[in-house]
Design a protein around this motif. Structure first.
Motif, PDB file in Angstrom:
ATOM      1  N   ILE A 148       0.840  -1.201   0.000  1.00  0.00           N
ATOM      2  CA  ILE A 148       0.000   0.000   0.000  1.00  0.00           C
ATOM      3  C   ILE A 148       0.873   1.248   0.000  1.00  0.00           C
ATOM      4  N   GLY A 149       1.929   1.225   0.827  1.00  0.00           N
ATOM      5  CA  GLY A 149       2.841   2.368   0.869  1.00  0.00           C
ATOM      6  C   GLY A 149       3.492   2.639  -0.470  1.00  0.00           C
ATOM      7  N   ARG A 150       3.875   1.580  -1.171  1.00  0.00           N
ATOM      8  CA  ARG A 150       4.475   1.740  -2.502  1.00  0.00           C
ATOM      9  C   ARG A 150       3.506   2.434  -3.449  1.00  0.00           C
ATOM     10  N   ALA A 151       2.235   2.052  -3.386  1.00  0.00           N
ATOM     11  CA  ALA A 151       1.226   2.710  -4.232  1.00  0.00           C
ATOM     12  C   ALA A 151       1.053   4.172  -3.841  1.00  0.00           C
ATOM     13  N   LEU A 152       1.085   4.458  -2.549  1.00  0.00           N
ATOM     14  CA  LEU A 152       0.934   5.842  -2.095  1.00  0.00           C
ATOM     15  C   LEU A 152       2.084   6.719  -2.587  1.00  0.00           C
ATOM     16  N   MET A 153       3.267   6.138  -2.744  1.00  0.00           N
ATOM     17  CA  MET A 153       4.415   6.907  -3.217  1.00  0.00           C
ATOM     18  C   MET A 153       4.244   7.351  -4.669  1.00  0.00           C
ATOM     19  N   ALA A 154       3.300   6.750  -5.377  1.00  0.00           N
ATOM     20  CA  ALA A 154       3.027   7.167  -6.759  1.00  0.00           C
ATOM     21  C   ALA A 154       2.135   8.405  -6.822  1.00  0.00           C
ATOM     22  N   GLY A 155       1.647   8.859  -5.662  1.00  0.00           N
ATOM     23  CA  GLY A 155       0.804  10.052  -5.632  1.00  0.00           C
ATOM     24  C   GLY A 155      -0.586   9.832  -6.192  1.00  0.00           C
ATOM     25  N   PRO A 156      -1.280   8.765  -5.771  1.00  0.00           N
ATOM     26  CA  PRO A 156      -2.585   8.444  -6.375  1.00  0.00           C
ATOM     27  C   PRO A 156      -3.715   9.337  -5.884  1.00  0.00           C
ATOM     28  N   ARG A 157      -4.771   9.368  -6.681  1.00  0.00           N
ATOM     29  CA  ARG A 157      -6.048   9.932  -6.252  1.00  0.00           C
ATOM     30  C   ARG A 157      -7.058   8.830  -5.985  1.00  0.00           C
TER      31      ARG A 157
END
Length: 244
Positions: A148-157
């Motif tokens: 989840i943290g890795r996905a958050l580092m992509a700057g998602p909406r």
């Protein structure tokens, strides 16, 4: 924010998803529940560009992404946290998180990346404590936090979460779903959540769709589906008529 219209996905001659239509509005948590083999993971893969739909359309924030490449979809702010987490086990926790910034190269400054890393560490302190450890040495729950943290580092909406509770102890699973609520309340993220544990999914979702053999057979508010006897019998492991 996300709209699927009559989406079909097949593996050769086998139809895995058949004319599925659904929508997720901005700020919502929407669950997609169903038994193994119902087509839930296939549907998320079609949304994120990992699989090409054979028919229908997918739009995100008004743009048609039906044929878009996965990296382009991530750049638009739609990120997929895959089933079974799929962290890069030999790499350190920090390097796994930094991989999430790949599509932001040239668009985000080092200060932006550092600020986002601090935010992930604040949400998942164990990732800071384990920063130099190989990701493969983490527990299942810690690896889910890392994914989840890795996905958050992509700057998602918006996040597509595929079976975040899979294989986790009940207490760890509850903690993961609490974090899903925090992602909406603290970061304003929209979430499409796939989960076989229907009770956990419906406890955090605003609305839900029930998928069976590749088709949507029910939809509604989570509270309505929790009270639905067919849903209780098939997905919640109880028959309310036997309790009356």
């Amino acid at each position: 924010m996300l709209t699927l219209t009559n989406v079909d996905v097949s593996y050769g001659k086998i139809a895995a998803v058949r004319r599925v239509s659904l929508h997720v509005d901005q700020g919502e948590i929407v669950a997609l529940i169903g038994a193994n083999g119902a087509g839930k993971t296939t549907l998320l893969s079609a949304v994120s560009g990992l699989i090409r739909p054979g028919g229908g359309s997918v739009t995100f924030d008004g743009a048609d992404i039906t044929r878009a490449q996965p990296d382009a979809i991530v750049r638009m702010g739609l990120c997929h946290v895959p089933e079974r987490r799929l962290v890069f086990k030999p790499m350190s926790v920090t390097d796994n998180l930094l991989l999430g910034t790949y599509t932001r190269r040239g668009r985000a400054s080092r200060a932006d990346i550092a600020r986002d890393m601090d935010a992930v560490h604040a949400m998942f302190p164990v990732l800071k404590d384990r920063a130099r450890q190989p990701a493969g040495t983490l527990s299942g729950g810690e690896q889910q936090m890392l994914a989840i943290g890795r996905a958050l580092m992509a700057g998602p909406r918006m996040l597509l979460l595929d079976e975040p509770g899979m294989g986790l102890a009940p207490t760890v699973c509850r903690d993961i779903f609490r974090r899903v609520l925090e992602l909406r309340s603290q970061r304003g993220l929209t979430v499409l959540l796939v989960e076989q544990n229907a009770k956990s999914a419906l406890s955090v979702a605003d609305r839900a769709y029930v998928l069976e053999t590749g088709r949507v057979i029910l939809q509604g508010l989570s509270s309505e589906l929790l009270a639905n006897r067919d849903v209780q019998r098939a997905y919640l492991g109880r028959d309310k008529s036997q309790e009356d």
